[in-house]
Design a protein around this motif. Structure first.
Motif, PDB file in Angstrom:
ATOM      1  N   TRP A  74      50.203  37.954  65.987  1.00 42.71           N
ATOM      2  CA  TRP A  74      50.261  37.744  67.435  1.00 42.71           C
ATOM      3  C   TRP A  74      49.007  37.109  68.027  1.00 42.71           C
ATOM      4  CZ3 TRP A  74      46.379  40.615  69.702  1.00 42.71           C
ATOM      5  CH2 TRP A  74      45.925  41.734  68.984  1.00 42.71           C
ATOM      6  N   SER A  75      48.025  36.815  67.200  1.00 44.17           N
ATOM      7  CA  SER A  75      46.786  36.251  67.750  1.00 44.17           C
ATOM      8  C   SER A  75      46.186  35.207  66.819  1.00 44.17           C
ATOM      9  CB  SER A  75      45.756  37.362  67.991  1.00 44.17           C
ATOM     10  OG  SER A  75      44.516  36.818  68.418  1.00 44.17           O
ATOM     11  N   ILE A 142      57.361  37.198  78.318  1.00 41.46           N
ATOM     12  CA  ILE A 142      56.556  37.568  77.150  1.00 41.46           C
ATOM     13  C   ILE A 142      55.260  36.778  77.197  1.00 41.46           C
ATOM     14  CG2 ILE A 142      56.458  37.612  74.621  1.00 41.46           C
ATOM     15  CD1 ILE A 142      59.572  37.519  74.682  1.00 41.46           C
ATOM     16  N   ASP A 143      54.154  37.475  77.125  1.00 41.22           N
ATOM     17  CA  ASP A 143      52.841  36.842  77.055  1.00 41.22           C
ATOM     18  C   ASP A 143      52.209  37.287  75.744  1.00 41.22           C
ATOM     19  OD1 ASP A 143      50.087  36.203  77.257  1.00 41.22           O
ATOM     20  OD2 ASP A 143      50.255  36.120  79.435  1.00 41.22           O
ATOM     21  N   ILE A 144      52.225  36.407  74.750  1.00 41.05           N
ATOM     22  CA  ILE A 144      51.758  36.775  73.426  1.00 41.05           C
ATOM     23  C   ILE A 144      50.264  37.059  73.420  1.00 41.05           C
ATOM     24  CG2 ILE A 144      51.415  35.909  71.074  1.00 41.05           C
ATOM     25  CD1 ILE A 144      54.101  34.516  71.297  1.00 41.05           C
ATOM     26  N   ALA A 145      49.482  36.244  74.121  1.00 37.96           N
ATOM     27  CA  ALA A 145      48.035  36.427  74.122  1.00 37.96           C
ATOM     28  C   ALA A 145      47.639  37.777  74.697  1.00 37.96           C
ATOM     29  CB  ALA A 145      47.365  35.300  74.911  1.00 37.96           C
ATOM     30  N   ARG A 146      48.375  38.234  75.709  1.00 34.30           N
ATOM     31  CA  ARG A 146      48.063  39.518  76.349  1.00 34.30           C
ATOM     32  C   ARG A 146      48.857  40.685  75.759  1.00 34.30           C
ATOM     33  NH1 ARG A 146      45.320  39.264  81.154  1.00 34.30           N
ATOM     34  NH2 ARG A 146      44.946  37.200  82.012  1.00 34.30           N
ATOM     35  N   ARG A 171      57.160  32.253  68.882  1.00 30.81           N
ATOM     36  CA  ARG A 171      56.299  31.135  68.497  1.00 30.81           C
ATOM     37  C   ARG A 171      57.093  29.966  67.911  1.00 30.81           C
ATOM     38  NH1 ARG A 171      50.738  32.021  67.683  1.00 30.81           N
ATOM     39  NH2 ARG A 171      50.028  34.128  68.132  1.00 30.81           N
ATOM     40  N   HIS A 172      58.353  30.209  67.552  1.00 29.38           N
ATOM     41  CA  HIS A 172      59.197  29.155  66.971  1.00 29.38           C
ATOM     42  C   HIS A 172      60.491  29.033  67.778  1.00 29.38           C
ATOM     43  CE1 HIS A 172      56.597  30.602  63.656  1.00 29.38           C
ATOM     44  NE2 HIS A 172      56.522  29.317  63.363  1.00 29.38           N
ATOM     45  N   PRO A 173      60.404  28.723  69.067  1.00 27.29           N
ATOM     46  CA  PRO A 173      61.597  28.699  69.923  1.00 27.29           C
ATOM     47  C   PRO A 173      62.655  27.714  69.453  1.00 27.29           C
ATOM     48  CG  PRO A 173      59.765  27.557  70.983  1.00 27.29           C
ATOM     49  CD  PRO A 173      59.200  28.239  69.772  1.00 27.29           C
ATOM     50  N   GLY A 174      63.897  28.191  69.433  1.00 29.71           N
ATOM     51  CA  GLY A 174      65.004  27.335  69.047  1.00 29.71           C
ATOM     52  C   GLY A 174      65.149  27.123  67.556  1.00 29.71           C
ATOM     53  N   ARG A 175      64.227  27.687  66.768  1.00 26.73           N
ATOM     54  CA  ARG A 175      64.245  27.481  65.325  1.00 26.73           C
ATOM     55  C   ARG A 175      64.635  28.759  64.612  1.00 26.73           C
ATOM     56  NH1 ARG A 175      58.853  26.851  61.906  1.00 26.73           N
ATOM     57  NH2 ARG A 175      59.635  28.488  60.543  1.00 26.73           N
ATOM     58  N   VAL A 176      65.435  28.637  63.578  1.00 26.71           N
ATOM     59  CA  VAL A 176      65.794  29.805  62.775  1.00 26.71           C
ATOM     60  C   VAL A 176      64.591  30.186  61.903  1.00 26.71           C
ATOM     61  CG1 VAL A 176      67.310  30.736  60.996  1.00 26.71           C
ATOM     62  CG2 VAL A 176      68.233  29.195  62.724  1.00 26.71           C
ATOM     63  N   ARG A 228      66.864  33.759  65.498  1.00 24.98           N
ATOM     64  CA  ARG A 228      66.412  32.639  66.322  1.00 24.98           C
ATOM     65  C   ARG A 228      66.234  33.103  67.757  1.00 24.98           C
ATOM     66  NH1 ARG A 228      69.776  29.174  68.991  1.00 24.98           N
ATOM     67  NH2 ARG A 228      71.538  29.855  67.705  1.00 24.98           N
ATOM     68  N   PHE A 229      65.117  32.689  68.351  1.00 27.04           N
ATOM     69  CA  PHE A 229      64.842  32.949  69.756  1.00 27.04           C
ATOM     70  C   PHE A 229      65.051  31.656  70.521  1.00 27.04           C
ATOM     71  CE2 PHE A 229      62.351  33.768  73.552  1.00 27.04           C
ATOM     72  CZ  PHE A 229      62.564  35.126  73.794  1.00 27.04           C
TER      73      PHE A 229
END
Length: 232
Positions: A74-75, A142-146, A171-176, A228-229
């Motif tokens: 996540w970081s 969603i805020d990954i950094a925080r 981190r991989h939107p639209g990708r399986v 997938r997201f």
């Protein structure tokens, strides 16, 4: 202490090393955050947002390599690994898992400071990219950094593994993202066949996000392949 000074998180179980780094870093104008275990360090990394992490490989509760793997879920904060192990294989292992640099104990404070300055310069650039790792569709944010997840404006409490899986997908939107990749990145290379771990976490995530598994909005399943997201 200057509140804008870079924050350095030191994760090391040796009292003398922590004291040595605390004094040396503060003398150079850094803010210092100290942790003696991997779990404590991960918690402080999540809540204190350090600009760079100094991480010992030999910790009492978990290997520094495992701390690094969880942190990297996540970081992208720069990480400098410390170890008495000077074998080339150890250095390669750390760098392959996402470390930015490696220093063998014992080390000189001036060399360490020079390496930190390099990491902080590169981290400033990476921080700009990391700050943009956000998702917000008006319902789920969603805020990954925080490390913040909110549903309809209300904070959602996730475990470290749940957040790691969710952030990997975001981190991989639209990708399986394949099941084995998720298991390797979140649980480690020895767990790539433990798909039941992933099923349990995905079930908990869907429950906490109110995501209907029969018609998911966010956590979509590609049967036999992965998850997938959606792209924002």
């Amino acid at each position: 202490m200057n509140a804008t000074a870079p924050r350095v998180l030191v994760i090391d179980d040796e009292v003398q090393i922590r004291r040595f780094l605390d004094i040396g870093l503060r003398a150079e104008g850094y803010q210092v955050i100290l942790a003696s275990t991997g779990q404590e360090g991960l918690g402080l990394a999540a809540t204190r947002s350090p600009d760079v992490v100094i991480l010992d490989i030999g910790l009492p509760d978990m290997e520094g390599h495992d701390v690094l793997r969880e942190l990297r879920a996540w970081s992208e904060v720069p990480v400098l690994m410390l170890s008495v192990r000077d074998a080339e294989s150890e250095k390669v292992k750390a760098l392959d898992r996402g470390a930015n640099d490696y220093v063998t104990k014992p080390f000189g404070i001036q060399e360490l400071m020079a390496r930190l300055r390099v990491l902080l310069r590169s981290g400033a650039k990476a921080g700009d990219a990391e700050a943009s790792l956000r998702y917000d569709d008006g319902t789920l944010s969603i805020d990954i950094a925080r490390r913040e997840v909110c549903l309809d404006g209300q904070a959602v409490a996730l475990t470290r593994k749940e957040f790691a899986v969710l952030s990997l997908l975001v981190r991989h939107p639209g990708r399986v993202v394949g099941q084995q990749q998720i298991l390797r990145d979140v649980w480690g290379a020895t767990h790539t066949q433990d798909t039941h771990y992933l099923r349990i976490v995905m079930g908990k995530l869907r429950q906490k996000l109110g995501d209907d598994p029969s018609s998911p909005r966010w956590l979509k399943t590609e049967p036999g392949v992965g998850y997938r997201f959606p792209a924002a």
